[in-house]
Motif scaffolding. Structure first.
Motif, PDB file in Angstrom:
ATOM      1  N   LYS A 127     -25.532  41.464  37.897  1.00  0.00           N
ATOM      2  CA  LYS A 127     -25.751  40.728  39.150  1.00  0.00           C
ATOM      3  C   LYS A 127     -27.250  40.507  39.357  1.00  0.00           C
ATOM      4  O   LYS A 127     -27.684  39.420  39.739  1.00  0.00           O
ATOM      5  CB  LYS A 127     -25.137  41.494  40.326  1.00  0.00           C
ATOM      6  CG  LYS A 127     -25.257  40.736  41.615  1.00  0.00           C
ATOM      7  CD  LYS A 127     -24.204  41.075  42.620  1.00  0.00           C
ATOM      8  CE  LYS A 127     -24.313  40.119  43.793  1.00  0.00           C
ATOM      9  NZ  LYS A 127     -23.338  40.270  44.798  1.00  0.00           N
ATOM     10  N   TRP A 128     -28.039  41.558  39.085  1.00  0.00           N
ATOM     11  CA  TRP A 128     -29.491  41.405  39.225  1.00  0.00           C
ATOM     12  C   TRP A 128     -29.995  40.322  38.264  1.00  0.00           C
ATOM     13  O   TRP A 128     -30.762  39.427  38.666  1.00  0.00           O
ATOM     14  CB  TRP A 128     -30.216  42.732  38.955  1.00  0.00           C
ATOM     15  CG  TRP A 128     -31.695  42.501  38.860  1.00  0.00           C
ATOM     16  CD1 TRP A 128     -32.557  42.329  39.898  1.00  0.00           C
ATOM     17  CD2 TRP A 128     -32.450  42.318  37.664  1.00  0.00           C
ATOM     18  NE1 TRP A 128     -33.820  42.060  39.429  1.00  0.00           N
ATOM     19  CE2 TRP A 128     -33.792  42.048  38.065  1.00  0.00           C
ATOM     20  CE3 TRP A 128     -32.157  42.347  36.299  1.00  0.00           C
ATOM     21  CZ2 TRP A 128     -34.819  41.824  37.142  1.00  0.00           C
ATOM     22  CZ3 TRP A 128     -33.177  42.121  35.387  1.00  0.00           C
ATOM     23  CH2 TRP A 128     -34.482  41.868  35.814  1.00  0.00           C
ATOM     24  N   ALA A 129     -29.538  40.391  36.969  1.00  0.00           N
ATOM     25  CA  ALA A 129     -30.054  39.449  35.951  1.00  0.00           C
ATOM     26  C   ALA A 129     -29.727  38.006  36.364  1.00  0.00           C
ATOM     27  O   ALA A 129     -30.577  37.112  36.260  1.00  0.00           O
ATOM     28  CB  ALA A 129     -29.447  39.776  34.594  1.00  0.00           C
ATOM     29  N   HIS A 131     -29.156  36.794  39.425  1.00  0.00           N
ATOM     30  CA  HIS A 131     -29.939  36.356  40.589  1.00  0.00           C
ATOM     31  C   HIS A 131     -31.403  36.137  40.232  1.00  0.00           C
ATOM     32  O   HIS A 131     -32.036  35.201  40.691  1.00  0.00           O
ATOM     33  CB  HIS A 131     -29.813  37.382  41.722  1.00  0.00           C
ATOM     34  CG  HIS A 131     -28.539  37.235  42.475  1.00  0.00           C
ATOM     35  ND1 HIS A 131     -28.475  37.118  43.837  1.00  0.00           N
ATOM     36  CD2 HIS A 131     -27.260  37.155  42.039  1.00  0.00           C
ATOM     37  CE1 HIS A 131     -27.209  36.981  44.212  1.00  0.00           C
ATOM     38  NE2 HIS A 131     -26.459  37.014  43.134  1.00  0.00           N
ATOM     39  N   ARG A 132     -31.945  37.026  39.398  1.00  0.00           N
ATOM     40  CA  ARG A 132     -33.368  36.912  39.029  1.00  0.00           C
ATOM     41  C   ARG A 132     -33.616  35.584  38.300  1.00  0.00           C
ATOM     42  O   ARG A 132     -34.611  34.909  38.538  1.00  0.00           O
ATOM     43  CB  ARG A 132     -33.760  38.120  38.166  1.00  0.00           C
ATOM     44  CG  ARG A 132     -35.197  38.165  37.714  1.00  0.00           C
ATOM     45  CD  ARG A 132     -36.103  38.799  38.748  1.00  0.00           C
ATOM     46  NE  ARG A 132     -37.487  38.513  38.486  1.00  0.00           N
ATOM     47  CZ  ARG A 132     -38.513  39.220  38.913  1.00  0.00           C
ATOM     48  NH1 ARG A 132     -38.325  40.258  39.674  1.00  0.00           N
ATOM     49  NH2 ARG A 132     -39.744  38.872  38.652  1.00  0.00           N
ATOM     50  N   LYS A 133     -32.657  35.226  37.418  1.00  0.00           N
ATOM     51  CA  LYS A 133     -32.786  33.978  36.657  1.00  0.00           C
ATOM     52  C   LYS A 133     -32.799  32.767  37.603  1.00  0.00           C
ATOM     53  O   LYS A 133     -33.513  31.795  37.369  1.00  0.00           O
ATOM     54  CB  LYS A 133     -31.592  33.873  35.694  1.00  0.00           C
ATOM     55  CG  LYS A 133     -31.821  32.963  34.531  1.00  0.00           C
ATOM     56  CD  LYS A 133     -30.729  33.150  33.512  1.00  0.00           C
ATOM     57  CE  LYS A 133     -30.789  32.040  32.493  1.00  0.00           C
ATOM     58  NZ  LYS A 133     -29.581  31.985  31.688  1.00  0.00           N
ATOM     59  N   ILE A 374     -38.608  53.601  43.638  1.00  0.00           N
ATOM     60  CA  ILE A 374     -37.577  54.606  43.362  1.00  0.00           C
ATOM     61  C   ILE A 374     -36.575  54.074  42.333  1.00  0.00           C
ATOM     62  O   ILE A 374     -36.133  52.929  42.432  1.00  0.00           O
ATOM     63  CB  ILE A 374     -36.778  54.975  44.640  1.00  0.00           C
ATOM     64  CG1 ILE A 374     -37.698  55.285  45.823  1.00  0.00           C
ATOM     65  CG2 ILE A 374     -35.805  56.126  44.374  1.00  0.00           C
ATOM     66  CD1 ILE A 374     -38.296  56.638  45.843  1.00  0.00           C
ATOM     67  N   ARG A 375     -36.245  54.906  41.366  1.00  0.00           N
ATOM     68  CA  ARG A 375     -35.168  54.617  40.433  1.00  0.00           C
ATOM     69  C   ARG A 375     -34.280  55.857  40.365  1.00  0.00           C
ATOM     70  O   ARG A 375     -34.578  56.872  40.970  1.00  0.00           O
ATOM     71  CB  ARG A 375     -35.729  54.297  39.032  1.00  0.00           C
ATOM     72  CG  ARG A 375     -36.633  53.069  38.988  1.00  0.00           C
ATOM     73  CD  ARG A 375     -35.859  51.785  39.285  1.00  0.00           C
ATOM     74  NE  ARG A 375     -36.680  50.606  39.042  1.00  0.00           N
ATOM     75  CZ  ARG A 375     -37.397  49.987  39.978  1.00  0.00           C
ATOM     76  NH1 ARG A 375     -37.411  50.433  41.229  1.00  0.00           N
ATOM     77  NH2 ARG A 375     -38.102  48.905  39.679  1.00  0.00           N
ATOM     78  N   THR A 376     -33.207  55.769  39.569  1.00  0.00           N
ATOM     79  CA  THR A 376     -32.296  56.912  39.529  1.00  0.00           C
ATOM     80  C   THR A 376     -31.722  57.095  38.124  1.00  0.00           C
ATOM     81  O   THR A 376     -31.887  56.218  37.272  1.00  0.00           O
ATOM     82  CB  THR A 376     -31.183  56.679  40.590  1.00  0.00           C
ATOM     83  OG1 THR A 376     -30.392  57.830  40.678  1.00  0.00           O
ATOM     84  CG2 THR A 376     -30.313  55.507  40.260  1.00  0.00           C
ATOM     85  N   VAL A 443     -40.802  43.235  38.314  1.00  0.00           N
ATOM     86  CA  VAL A 443     -42.064  43.028  39.032  1.00  0.00           C
ATOM     87  C   VAL A 443     -41.833  42.026  40.175  1.00  0.00           C
ATOM     88  O   VAL A 443     -40.941  41.178  40.092  1.00  0.00           O
ATOM     89  CB  VAL A 443     -43.156  42.544  38.039  1.00  0.00           C
ATOM     90  CG1 VAL A 443     -42.901  41.125  37.582  1.00  0.00           C
ATOM     91  CG2 VAL A 443     -44.544  42.706  38.618  1.00  0.00           C
ATOM     92  N   CYS A 444     -42.618  42.158  41.237  1.00  0.00           N
ATOM     93  CA  CYS A 444     -42.443  41.330  42.433  1.00  0.00           C
ATOM     94  C   CYS A 444     -42.405  39.836  42.087  1.00  0.00           C
ATOM     95  O   CYS A 444     -43.330  39.304  41.477  1.00  0.00           O
ATOM     96  CB  CYS A 444     -43.603  41.593  43.396  1.00  0.00           C
ATOM     97  SG  CYS A 444     -43.566  40.542  44.841  1.00  0.00           S
ATOM     98  N   VAL A 445     -41.347  39.180  42.527  1.00  0.00           N
ATOM     99  CA  VAL A 445     -41.198  37.758  42.234  1.00  0.00           C
ATOM    100  C   VAL A 445     -42.171  36.933  43.092  1.00  0.00           C
ATOM    101  O   VAL A 445     -42.555  35.817  42.738  1.00  0.00           O
ATOM    102  CB  VAL A 445     -39.709  37.376  42.440  1.00  0.00           C
ATOM    103  CG1 VAL A 445     -39.354  37.227  43.883  1.00  0.00           C
ATOM    104  CG2 VAL A 445     -39.315  36.171  41.681  1.00  0.00           C
TER     105      VAL A 445
END
Ligand code: HEM
Length: 506
Positions: A127-129, A131-133, A374-376, A443-445
């Motif tokens: 989902k992230w990939a 949206h980022r695209k 933060i990551r997990t 990194v910040c878009v």
């Protein structure tokens, strides 16, 4: 048994595994973790005056400061039953943030947090990939160049208002944190929604209130369940969420109608919808695009991610340039040298000529960045020599790493923009000891957007006014997602001699 496992056995096992690898901290306490120590230490030490103004950690997070002084690199703090390991070594930070195989995802946010913010910044995996695209092209430099007029109009409005105040009184005190929240809200509204600026402004106001209420609800760290009860605050948050949702739905539907009629606008929303459409057409698959709800969440995120962060950068810049008037003078001299008496930057390329202003902004972002990334870990995961158990949060605190003497030298607490000369930037480029906009694929878009907006605003302010801290200012940074001045940022603006109104604002 399940409860006992969750609140006692599991945390104790994780604590043991961490301790065996040299990761220490305050001992885990059932259910509360270290939240009580955190609150008590903050009460006890939070208002002690700092020896150096930029040595802010003992005040904003005495527990973290205590642990960082004792354990130097990695240590653990318990947020309830969740262990949070602080990572300070640039190599490990890079390994985490550069990871492309999903070993270090962002922690899951709860349904309550979704009322306030969701979208790209909180997704993981496919989902992230996806949206980022779709979002990336909207922030491309070529597109930003077209948004410059929106930045200029909003900044000129603010500067004109200040000039009226100063012309009338000779000088005037202004709370910069309020002014810049308004400016950055207006810039996002104009850059994102163009002609629908007024509706965008309303969304900005509602999102600002939502942010305040969210923070208020998060203060109840001792009673986390309060977030889910139908309290007055929670009901208002749900109402705002519905209101913003329906405002955005109206704007998006109107815009989709225009696009279907072949009319396109180069604002963030137009670019996002176009990129979304391209994605669907190229892959011939409607699933490859974002839904209406997805677009709404991304638009809401633009406000959350772009408004307060940029407002803080500008606010701290005004404070630091007031504390260090020699740099204020150097920056002003640059603005006049590059643009002369009658002009200020009007397009994107103009901004690249402001080297000193850029150095100042980068040094402000070193000393007063957002708080922590933060990551997990979802399964047992290797990190350098460490083997981290599942369910550990990893914190990479910018305000700590940016103040690490080993990386920055003994003068780390001093405001020294010369650290960011071109040569120094090249030298430290590959080292994750400085990452105000994050690092790696996430990194910040909006970093070029934020830097352009900030350089433009600072150039116009320096061109029109000199400024100093008001006697009412108290230097008390506090951490609430971002670092903010607790009692606002009252600054006295003075008219610059010899600058005419029209030239100054043009
Ligand atoms: C001075 C201003 C800003 C600062 C300091 C800043 C800082 C950051 C940081 C540190 C991250 C990475 C978070 C992480 O890895 O956990 C991030 C991500 C992000 N920022 Fe910014 N930001 C700023 C302005 C903006 C603006 C103006 C926008 C858009 C209008 C924006 C949109 C985003 C988005 C969408 C993400 C998520 C990216 C992803 O997860 O793929 N930011 N920002």
């Amino acid at each position: 048994l399940k409860l006992l496992h969750a609140v006692w056995w599991k945390p104790k096992m994780i604590e043991k595994k961490l301790r065996e690898q040299g990761i220490h901290g305050y001992p885990y306490k059932v259910v509360y973790g270290n939240t009580r120590e955190m609150t008590e230490l903050a009460r006890e030490k939070g208002s002690e005056p700092a020896e150096q103004p930029h040595d802010i950690l003992p005040r904003i997070n005495p527990l973290l400061h205590d642990l960082a002084t004792t354990h130097k690199k990695s240590f653990v703090v318990w947020y309830g039953t969740t262990p949070r390991v602080t990572i300070m070594e640039p190599d490990l930070i890079k390994e985490i943030l550069d990871n492309k195989s999903g070993d270090f995802p962002k922690p899951k946010t709860n349904s309550f947090t979704h009322l306030f913010v969701s979208g790209l910044a909180s997704y993981n995996g496919d989902k992230w990939a996806k949206h980022r695209k779709i979002v990336n092209p909207a922030f491309h430099i070529d597109k930003l160049k077209h948004m410059m007029p929106a930045f200029v109009v909003c900044t000129d409005d603010m500067v004109s208002k200040w000039r009226k105040l100063v012309n009338f009184m000779g000088s005037s005190e202004v709370d910069m944190s309020v002014e810049f929240q308004n400016l950055t809200g207006d810039v996002i509204s104009r850059a994102a929604f163009g002609n629908n600026f007024e509706e965008g402004r309303l969304i900005s106001l509602l999102q600002k209130e939502q942010g305040r209420l969210f923070l208020q609800s998060q203060m109840n760290i001792s009673f986390p369940l309060l977030s889910y009860l139908p309290t007055k605050v929670n009901k208002r948050m749900k109402h705002i969420n519905r209101e913003v949702g329906s405002l955005l739905t109206r704007i998006i539907k109107k815009r989709e109608k225009f696009i279907r009629a072949g009319e396109h606008r180069d604002d963030l929303l137009g670019l996002l919808l176009k990129s979304n459409l391209n994605q669907v057409q190229e892959s011939n698959n409607s699933e490859a695009g974002m839904s209406m709800q997805d677009v709404i969440e991304e638009c809401k995120l633009f406000y959350f991610a772009g408004q307060e962060t940029t407002a803080n950068l500008l606010t701290w810049t005004m404070i630091l340039l007031s504390m260090h008037p020699e740099w204020q003078e150097r920056a002003r001299e640059e603005v006049f040298r590059v643009f002369g008496n009658d002009h200020t930057p009007a397009n994107y390329d103009d901004l690249n000529r402001l080297k000193i202003v850029n150095m100042i902004l980068l040094e402000v972002l070193r000393l007063y960045p957002s708080t922590s990334l933060i990551r997990t870990t979802r399964k047992e995961t290797k990190l350098g020599e460490l083997c981290l158990p599942a369910g550990v949060q990893l914190s990479m605190p910018l305000h700590l790493v940016h103040r690490d003497k080993e990386q920055w030298g003994d003068d780390v607490m001093e405001f020294k923009p010369e650290r960011f000369s071109d040569a120094m930037i090249k030298e430290t480029k590959d080292k994750a000891a400085y990452y105000p906009f994050g690092w790696g694929p996430r990194v910040c878009v909006g970093q070029d957007f934020a830097m352009a907006e900030s350089k433009l605003a600072m150039a116009k302010i320096l061109h029109n006014f000199s400024f100093e801290l008001s006697p009412n200012y108290t230097h008390a940074p506090f951490a609430a997602v971002t670092l903010q001045p607790r009692y606002g940022a009252p600054i006295v603006l003075h008219k610059l001699p010899g600058v005419t109104t029209t030239a100054a604002v043009s």
